[in-house]
Design an enzyme around this catalytic site. Structure first.
Site, short mmCIF file in Angstrom:
data_model
loop_
_atom_site.label_atom_id
_atom_site.label_comp_id
_atom_site.label_asym_id
_atom_site.label_seq_id
_atom_site.Cartn_x
_atom_site.Cartn_y
_atom_site.Cartn_z
NE ARG A 129 61.94 117.70 143.54
CZ ARG A 129 61.49 118.55 144.68
NH1 ARG A 129 62.51 119.69 144.80
NH2 ARG A 129 60.29 118.51 145.09
CG HIS A 186 75.80 90.49 137.95
ND1 HIS A 186 74.65 90.53 137.38
CD2 HIS A 186 76.72 91.19 136.92
CE1 HIS A 186 74.19 91.15 136.38
NE2 HIS A 186 75.52 91.59 135.76
CD GLU A 193 79.25 91.87 133.48
OE1 GLU A 193 79.03 91.81 132.19
OE2 GLU A 193 78.27 91.72 134.54
CG HIS A 249 69.37 90.31 135.40
ND1 HIS A 249 68.99 91.51 134.59
CD2 HIS A 249 70.69 90.46 135.65
CE1 HIS A 249 69.73 92.35 135.14
NE2 HIS A 249 70.98 91.76 135.80
CG ASN A 269 71.00 94.24 128.88
OD1 ASN A 269 71.79 94.67 129.84
ND2 ASN A 269 69.99 94.98 128.49
CG HIS A 303 72.99 90.69 131.76
ND1 HIS A 303 74.05 90.44 130.85
CD2 HIS A 303 73.23 91.73 132.71
CE1 HIS A 303 75.00 91.17 131.80
NE2 HIS A 303 74.76 91.81 132.62
CD GLU A 322 69.30 98.36 128.19
OE1 GLU A 322 70.12 98.74 128.97
OE2 GLU A 322 68.42 97.62 128.30
NE ARG A 379 73.80 101.07 129.13
CZ ARG A 379 73.95 102.18 130.11
NH1 ARG A 379 73.99 103.36 129.88
NH2 ARG A 379 74.74 101.65 131.16
CE LYS A 429 78.49 99.98 130.93
NZ LYS A 429 77.78 99.47 132.26
CE LYS A 453 71.40 99.81 131.52
NZ LYS A 453 71.40 98.39 131.27
#
Ligand code: NAD
Ligand code: GLY
Length: 365
Positions: A121, A267, A185, A254, A247, A250, A239, A243, A229, A143
């Site tokens: 957990r 990426h 990036e 993506h 993206n 993206h 997000e 935030r 960041k 993330k």
């Protein structure tokens, strides 16, 4: 060493950045009073290069260290790999008070972070990122995720590390294609938030991708990206709003990664294509000046990540965009530039504008 803080109350942590500092990781780690029971997660490529100084440093500092190795490649950022790592942790006797250290690029970081978020957990973890992509982006902000065949990063959790420790000298062994992909990036951060960084890139792009910058400049670039960041994450960890600007590029990027089954593009390369599409959409909507789009296009052109794109089907990419995480209530959301250093989120992009943006990537790249 540069220090950047991610401010999240009692879960705040430091990003420590230096050149040639990997040998001091054990000391930096124990200075924070973190667990003496450590499981390093890495891959064979990174292990051959950097496991020894990290492991020995921790052992010299009195830690008991086990090492778990996952295969190298985005195609292994999966639940199956996570399952294998859970077994390794159980076998090694890792308990709730132990620490996972992710040593590698974004794939190792995201997967090890996800395992840390879910094993028993949730246990603590530390990031030791060794690619440009992971030093300027993936290791910061908590993330964590694995991919699903139907979508990238579809299964994951927000789980912040206790420390991010960056040795920029590790970039020296990185293949040129990986450096260029990570630089995407950096360009993204310049466009969304930092005109000074964008100008620095215009003046120094070839030195950066050739890793010819003086060590102090390389540390400054990485630290500047971490500051951007860290600032964004500190004000919107999960997000809900701000935030989303991270993206940029993206939404289309993506989808291209999924359509090409994560095999054709790094990426960062896909993000380049996505920024090209988003820039064109912003221009068509009258939101962005042509001169700024041209500056972006020129910088991406100098980066030289133009491969395979002519074989892509714009309709297939558009279709895939509909099942991305960024879709809210069935609406595809874009991050679009308004000025250099300033972007906004937009959910009123029409199908025709999307198609024009996607097709534009194929014309430009
Ligand atoms: P990667 O982890 O696959 O690393 C690229 C290659 O470089 C791999 O073969 C790796 O073994 C090798 N490598 C790593 N360090 C090296 C070194 N110092 N010298 C030589 N080789 C080295 O790819 P990446 O670009 O680092 O990360 C991409 C992943 O990061 C994607 O899965 C992406 O989704 C994720 N990501 C996550 C976030 C986030 O916020 N969590 C942000 C951006 C990207
Ligand atoms: N890479 C996007 C984010 O961390 O939010």
């Amino acid at each position: 060493m540069e220090h950047v803080e991610v401010r999240l109350g009692n879960r705040s942590y430091n990003i420590q950045i230096g050149y040639g500092c990997l040998q001091h990781f054990g000391v930096a780690y124990t200075d924070l009073g973190l667990s003496k029971s450590v499981a390093i997660v890495t891959n064979p490529t990174v292990s051959d290069l950097y496991l020894k100084p990290v492991k020995q440093g921790l052992e010299r500092a009195g830690c008991t260290v086990s090492v778990l190795t996952m295969p190298d490649g985005e195609e292994y950022k999966t639940l199956e790999t996570a399952h294998g790592l859970y077994g390794g942790l159980i076998d090694a006797g890792v308990d709730r008070s132990s620490m996972i250290v992710a040593l590698g690029g974004g794939v190792v970081g995201d997967t090890a972070g996800f395992v840390a978020a879910t094993y028993l957990r949730g246990i603590d973890f530390v990031q030791v990122p060794t690619t440009l992509e992971s030093q300027v982006d993936a290791s910061v902000g908590g993330k964590t995720a694995v991919d699903h065949p139907l979508g990238k990063n579809m299964v994951g959790a927000f789980h912040q590390p206790r420390l991010v420790y960056i040795d920029t000298e590790t970039l020296r062994s990185l293949p040129g294609r990986e450096v260029a992909a990570g630089t995407a990036e950096v360009i993204k951060h310049g466009i969304i938030r930092d005109t000074e960084l964008f100008k620095f890139l215009e003046d120094n792009l070839e030195s950066l991708i050739g890793l010819e910058l003086p060590p102090e400049d390389l540390v400054w670039v990485i630290a500047q990206n971490c500051r951007i960041k860290a600032d964004v994450v500190s004000s919107d960890e999960t997000e809900k709003g701000l935030r989303e600007i991270l993206n940029y590029g993206h939404t289309v990027g993506h989808a291209i990664e999924v359509v090409t089954e994560f095999k054709e593009f790094k990426h960062g390369e896909a993000v380049c294509l996505g920024m090209t599409a988003a820039g064109k959409i912003a221009l068509d909507k009258g939101m962005w000046h042509k001169e700024d789009l041209d500056r972006q296009t020129e910088l991406l052109r100098r980066l030289g990540t133009r491969i395979g794109v002519e074989n892509l089907d714009p309709l297939q990419i558009l279709d895939r965009m509909g099942s991305d995480k960024k879709v809210r209530d069935g609406v595809i959301r874009f991050v679009l530039p308004e000025a250099m250093g300033k972007v906004v989120t937009c959910d009123t992009v029409t199908r025709d504008e999307m198609l024009a943006g996607i097709s534009h990537t194929m014309a430009v790249h």
